[in-house]
Design a protein around this motif. Structure first.
Motif, PDB file in Angstrom:
ATOM      1  N   SER A 292      27.790  23.854  15.900  1.00 22.49           N
ATOM      2  CA  SER A 292      26.259  23.664  15.776  1.00 22.49           C
ATOM      3  C   SER A 292      25.827  22.431  16.460  1.00 22.49           C
ATOM      4  CB  SER A 292      25.955  23.293  13.995  1.00 22.49           C
ATOM      5  OG  SER A 292      26.522  22.225  13.599  1.00 22.49           O
ATOM      6  N   PHE A 293      24.853  22.250  16.876  1.00 19.43           N
ATOM      7  CA  PHE A 293      24.248  21.059  17.531  1.00 19.43           C
ATOM      8  C   PHE A 293      22.667  20.975  17.308  1.00 19.43           C
ATOM      9  CE2 PHE A 293      22.493  18.643  21.047  1.00 19.43           C
ATOM     10  CZ  PHE A 293      23.246  17.907  21.603  1.00 19.43           C
ATOM     11  N   HIS A 294      22.212  19.928  16.276  1.00 22.73           N
ATOM     12  CA  HIS A 294      20.719  19.965  16.213  1.00 22.73           C
ATOM     13  C   HIS A 294      20.439  18.576  15.723  1.00 22.73           C
ATOM     14  CE1 HIS A 294      22.825  20.248  12.232  1.00 22.73           C
ATOM     15  NE2 HIS A 294      22.028  19.725  11.683  1.00 22.73           N
ATOM     16  N   GLU A 295      18.859  18.447  15.892  1.00 23.54           N
ATOM     17  CA  GLU A 295      18.536  17.018  15.435  1.00 23.54           C
ATOM     18  C   GLU A 295      18.184  17.046  14.014  1.00 23.54           C
ATOM     19  OE1 GLU A 295      14.919  16.374  17.868  1.00 23.54           O
ATOM     20  OE2 GLU A 295      14.466  14.368  16.766  1.00 23.54           O
ATOM     21  N   ILE A 296      18.368  15.804  13.564  1.00 25.25           N
ATOM     22  CA  ILE A 296      17.979  15.523  11.875  1.00 25.25           C
ATOM     23  C   ILE A 296      16.640  14.981  11.910  1.00 25.25           C
ATOM     24  CG2 ILE A 296      18.703  14.321  10.051  1.00 25.25           C
ATOM     25  CD1 ILE A 296      21.522  13.969  11.013  1.00 25.25           C
ATOM     26  N   SER A 297      15.654  15.626  11.226  1.00 24.47           N
ATOM     27  CA  SER A 297      14.530  14.955  11.130  1.00 24.47           C
ATOM     28  C   SER A 297      14.448  13.646  10.283  1.00 24.47           C
ATOM     29  CB  SER A 297      13.483  15.992  10.555  1.00 24.47           C
ATOM     30  OG  SER A 297      13.949  16.207   9.058  1.00 24.47           O
ATOM     31  N   SER A 298      13.766  12.725  10.849  1.00 23.42           N
ATOM     32  CA  SER A 298      13.604  11.388  10.163  1.00 23.42           C
ATOM     33  C   SER A 298      12.097  10.956   9.782  1.00 23.42           C
ATOM     34  CB  SER A 298      14.128  10.384  11.119  1.00 23.42           C
ATOM     35  OG  SER A 298      15.485  10.599  11.761  1.00 23.42           O
ATOM     36  N   ASN A 299      12.079  10.275   8.752  1.00 25.59           N
ATOM     37  CA  ASN A 299      10.708   9.841   8.385  1.00 25.59           C
ATOM     38  C   ASN A 299      10.364   8.550   9.012  1.00 25.59           C
ATOM     39  OD1 ASN A 299      11.745   7.582   6.931  1.00 25.59           O
ATOM     40  ND2 ASN A 299      11.838   8.899   4.943  1.00 25.59           N
ATOM     41  N   LEU A 300       9.116   8.035   8.911  1.00 21.20           N
ATOM     42  CA  LEU A 300       8.758   7.047   9.968  1.00 21.20           C
ATOM     43  C   LEU A 300       9.586   5.719   9.533  1.00 21.20           C
ATOM     44  CD1 LEU A 300       6.674   6.440  11.854  1.00 21.20           C
ATOM     45  CD2 LEU A 300       5.146   5.665  10.062  1.00 21.20           C
ATOM     46  N   GLU A 301       9.838   5.531   8.469  1.00 20.57           N
ATOM     47  CA  GLU A 301      10.649   4.162   7.850  1.00 20.57           C
ATOM     48  C   GLU A 301      12.065   4.526   8.819  1.00 20.57           C
ATOM     49  OE1 GLU A 301       9.133   1.860   6.650  1.00 20.57           O
ATOM     50  OE2 GLU A 301      10.913   0.563   5.805  1.00 20.57           O
ATOM     51  N   ASP A 302      12.740   5.636   8.341  1.00 13.54           N
ATOM     52  CA  ASP A 302      13.917   5.701   9.138  1.00 13.54           C
ATOM     53  C   ASP A 302      13.907   5.534  10.512  1.00 13.54           C
ATOM     54  OD1 ASP A 302      14.989   6.456   6.528  1.00 13.54           O
ATOM     55  OD2 ASP A 302      14.782   8.648   6.945  1.00 13.54           O
ATOM     56  N   LEU A 303      12.886   6.117  11.027  1.00 14.70           N
ATOM     57  CA  LEU A 303      12.996   5.905  12.562  1.00 14.70           C
ATOM     58  C   LEU A 303      12.737   4.243  13.067  1.00 14.70           C
ATOM     59  CD1 LEU A 303      10.487   8.766  13.591  1.00 14.70           C
ATOM     60  CD2 LEU A 303      12.744   8.480  14.274  1.00 14.70           C
ATOM     61  N   TYR A 304      11.979   3.493  12.036  1.00 17.38           N
ATOM     62  CA  TYR A 304      11.586   2.275  12.318  1.00 17.38           C
ATOM     63  C   TYR A 304      12.851   1.494  11.955  1.00 17.38           C
ATOM     64  CZ  TYR A 304      10.400  -2.605  10.851  1.00 17.38           C
ATOM     65  OH  TYR A 304      10.631  -3.890  10.738  1.00 17.38           O
ATOM     66  N   LEU A 305      13.607   1.692  11.132  1.00 21.25           N
ATOM     67  CA  LEU A 305      14.845   1.189  10.721  1.00 21.25           C
ATOM     68  C   LEU A 305      15.953   1.139  11.903  1.00 21.25           C
ATOM     69  CD1 LEU A 305      15.121   1.628   6.844  1.00 21.25           C
ATOM     70  CD2 LEU A 305      14.597  -0.468   8.049  1.00 21.25           C
ATOM     71  N   GLN A 306      15.945   2.331  12.247  1.00 21.71           N
ATOM     72  CA  GLN A 306      17.167   2.900  13.338  1.00 21.71           C
ATOM     73  C   GLN A 306      16.601   2.031  14.667  1.00 21.71           C
ATOM     74  OE1 GLN A 306      16.726   7.229  13.284  1.00 21.71           O
ATOM     75  NE2 GLN A 306      18.256   7.331  11.524  1.00 21.71           N
ATOM     76  N   LEU A 307      15.424   1.969  14.939  1.00 14.75           N
ATOM     77  CA  LEU A 307      14.977   1.201  16.057  1.00 14.75           C
ATOM     78  C   LEU A 307      15.162  -0.056  16.058  1.00 14.75           C
ATOM     79  CD1 LEU A 307      13.383   1.725  18.620  1.00 14.75           C
ATOM     80  CD2 LEU A 307      11.137   1.270  17.415  1.00 14.75           C
ATOM     81  N   THR A 308      14.856  -0.629  14.859  1.00 15.25           N
ATOM     82  CA  THR A 308      14.867  -2.024  14.769  1.00 15.25           C
ATOM     83  C   THR A 308      16.030  -2.346  13.869  1.00 15.25           C
ATOM     84  OG1 THR A 308      13.546  -2.096  12.903  1.00 15.25           O
ATOM     85  CG2 THR A 308      12.505  -2.412  14.734  1.00 15.25           C
ATOM     86  N   LYS A 309      17.309  -2.634  14.607  1.00 16.63           N
ATOM     87  CA  LYS A 309      18.480  -3.009  13.823  1.00 16.63           C
ATOM     88  C   LYS A 309      18.510  -4.294  12.968  1.00 16.63           C
ATOM     89  CE  LYS A 309      20.756   0.825  15.768  1.00 16.63           C
ATOM     90  NZ  LYS A 309      20.955   1.850  14.874  1.00 16.63           N
ATOM     91  N   GLY A 310      17.586  -4.887  13.140  1.00 19.48           N
ATOM     92  CA  GLY A 310      17.503  -6.541  12.554  1.00 19.48           C
ATOM     93  C   GLY A 310      18.383  -7.295  13.202  1.00 19.48           C
TER      94      GLY A 310
END
Lengths: 313, 354
Positions: A292-310
């Protein structure tokens, strides 16, 4: 008069080798609540301090109502109300004296000053605490008093740096209500936070800052595709050795990192759908047998957290 | 807009918060008790000289001793207390997290400095006004003129302004109260105790048989205070043109105050890094000019007075120091008062009876 109260162009600030802000561009529509979000150390406070006129930028321009921030500090001070992230109070003053002091700095005449203080104390629900010493107020009350202080000269633009930090949930709700009320009174509000969802409820527009650079900006509806484009999570299952597939994947374009999760691999991927298709093509061409090869859907907060690693610099 | 609206907001705030609570009351009480206590002890010891040595001690001498004790004690207390009023003026704002809010107001750096120094000087004035009733007691004994008193107060006020500005400059420059305390009291200690040690040891090393030149003493506030009221008063304390040492001190303190004011003014606004500009050079030049003029006026006195003996270097003598200047006299209970004492014939020095 321009639709933007505040325009920021190519704003840059370095502390030695540390890049606090890099070419920041922002436009704040009149009467809006604009959120600046990013992890600690992203440059939010630096941006607000420069706009408030308490810190000099290395480069860039700031305009309020189309007028450049230059030597005329008085004009700016009259236009802007600034509430810093860590604010202190003068302990030996009563609530009304605290506001009176700041009202005097704006040269408000005595009669107008007294009326304004009463109005503001009522607005922030501190009328009963008028003659209470400031150090005797709770954190939430001090926060509201500090907001009243920022409003003492009736500014057009309010800069609120992490206004809800340190408040309990009830006080946060009260503060959000207050911000909405100020917007109804015609104020333009520029508010920063490190929690996206906190701003999502009150902001018309949001800008995301990471390591001093603007990652995304716009309404919440506009932000999501921008974030998705920059960061996705892909999940891969294969019949082959996961370690060899992992070693292959980390060398591919757009792959930010790969981690093992049970019998799957999770890929942090920066790219659009065409880039995902290209990656899949390469994996198959390399001879890996995929289940299998698929994208996991993320909510806005997850996307933000992944984008900004802190990560700070 | 009424009068109070025109006042510097920081001055109003500082006066409001400083005069509130027990701290000010305690500080004022301590100041008066200490100055009054020392003066009383000096009065007792001066009066008792007659009983021990069978000498006639005039009322005027008691008056001058008490005034000297009051002014010198006040001076020492001022050196200790007044810097405390400004040492956290800016660093306290930074540490209390109120500084950014202050900078975001329309107040200019000069208004901030003026307000801060104004608040501190207002409280210092309260302390000094508190001493006035004690001075009136000294004037009851006579022994000093209004000019003596005026000179003494001038020197004291100059020191108040100077150390207040010094503390403010350190506070604005270092932004940390602890460091500002260290630097300010370091400078004050250098100008008083360390200065005396250096002068005494330096003079004895360089030329043990000669007194140090008078201009060496212009940096020391306590010496200037004693000199201004005639307690330390002889040829060795005269600068060029016969001017007393305290004139030199006034110029030195003025230059130091000016420099401190500029440093505070330039350091108070942090939005711009301090670039040493043309205006700063101008100020340095003006401050240096004051010092150079002071030097030109007084430095020559070093050679002129070389053979004189400084009281600081003088060998112990059975005659107390306050006898160095001829005193007007008045009988106890018939005090001449400050205004009339100049007309009275000086009394000869008391002699030891067999």
């Amino acid at each position: 008069m321009s639709d933007s109260v505040l325009q920021v162009r190519h704003l840059t600030k370095h502390y030695g080798k540390i890049k606090a802000l890099e070419q920041l561009d922002l436009d704040l529509p009149r009467g809006s609540v604009f959120g600046l979000v990013g992890p600690n150390g992203a440059g939010k406070t630096t941006a607000l301090r420069i706009i408030a006129g308490v810190l000099e930028p290395d480069a860039g321009e700031i305009m309020i109502d189309g007028r450049l921030l230059d030597g005329d500090h008085t004009y700016w001070a009259a236009k802007i109300g600034y509430m810093p992230d860590f604010f202190g109070v003068y302990p030996d003053l009563m609530a009304w004296e605290y506001l009176d002091f700041f009202a005097r700095t704006y040269r408000l005449p005595a009669v107008q000053r007294a009326r304004r203080i009463d109005e503001l104390l009522e607005l922030v629900d501190l009328t009963e605490k008028k003659y209470t010493f400031v150090q005797a107020l709770s954190r939430g009350m001090q926060q509201r008093l500090c907001l009243a202080r920022a409003l003492v000269h009736d500014p057009e633009l309010l800069l609120l740096d992490e206004p809800a930090s340190g408040l309990d949930p009830r006080a946060r709700v009260a503060f959000r209500t207050l911000v909405k009320r100020l917007q109804q009174l015609g104020k333009t509000i520029f508010v920063s936070s490190h929690i996206l969802l906190e701003l999502a409820e009150i902001c018309d527009q949001v800008a995301i800052l990471e390591k001093g650079e603007l990652k995304a900006a716009g309404t919440m509806a506009e932000i999501e595709p921008q974030l998705t484009k920059q960061h996705r999570t892909l999940r891969v299952r294969s019949l082959d050795e996961l370690s060899s597939l992992q070693a292959f994947l980390v060398q591919q374009d757009g792959v930010l990192s790969v981690r093992q999760d049970g019998d799957c691999l999770e890929i942090d991927f920066g790219g659009d759908e065409a880039a995902i298709a290209t990656l899949l093509q390469r994996v198959v061409a390399a001879g890996f047998r995929l289940l299998s090869f698929h994208e996991i859907s993320s909510n806005l907060e997850d996307l933000y957290l992944q984008l900004t690693k802190g990560e700070t610099q | 807009m009424n009068m109070t609206d025109r006042l510097n907001p920081l001055l109003v705030k500082d006066v409001r918060s400083r005069m509130r609570g027990g701290r000010s009351f305690l500080m004022l009480s301590f100041f008066l008790l200490f100055a009054g206590g020392i003066s009383y002890l000096v009065y007792q010891s001066t009066a008792s000289i007659s009983s021990y040595d069978f000498a006639i001690v005039s009322s005027g001498r008691i008056g001058q001793s008490v005034l000297a004790a009051l002014l010198v004690t006040s001076h020492i207390l001022v050196l200790l207390i007044v810097p405390l009023l400004t040492l956290n003026a800016v660093s306290g704002e930074v540490e209390r997290k109120t500084y950014d809010m202050l900078l975001a107001t329309p107040l200019s750096p000069r208004q901030i400095v003026d307000g801060k120094i104004g608040g501190a000087l207002a409280f210092a004035a309260l302390l000094l006004f508190g001493v006035l009733p004690l001075v009136s007691i000294a004037s009851f004994f006579g022994g000093f003129t209004l000019a003596d008193f005026g000179n003494g107060v001038l020197v004291l006020l100059m020191t108040v302004i100077c150390v207040a500005l010094l503390g403010l400059a350190a506070s604005a420059l270092f932004r940390r109260t602890a460091l500002a305390v260290l630097v300010t009291y370091g400078i004050i200690l250098s100008l008083t105790l360390v200065h005396m040690f250096v002068v005494v040891s330096g003079a004895s090393l360089l030329n043990p048989n000669h007194a140090p030149p008078a201009w060496w003493f212009i940096f020391n506030p306590v010496v200037a205070q004693l000199n201004s009221i005639g307690v330390i008063h002889d040829k060795a304390m005269l600068l060029a043109g016969g001017r007393p040492v305290w004139y030199g001190y006034m110029l030195f303190a003025l230059a130091l105050s000016l420099l401190s004011y500029i440093v505070a003014w330039r350091a108070v606004r942090q939005r711009q890094r301090w670039h040493f500009g043309r205006r700063d050079w101008l100020v340095v030049v003006v401050a240096l000019l004051i010092l150079v003029v002071a030097g030109a006026l007084f430095a020559v006195s070093g050679s002129g007075q070389a053979n004189a003996t400084s009281p600081a270097m003088a060998k112990p003598t059975p005659v107390p120091m306050y006898y160095a200047k001829p005193m007007p006299t008045a009988l106890p209970g018939h005090g001449t008062g400050a205004g009339t004492s100049a007309a009275v014939t000086p009394l000869p020095l008391p002699t030891l009876q067999p």
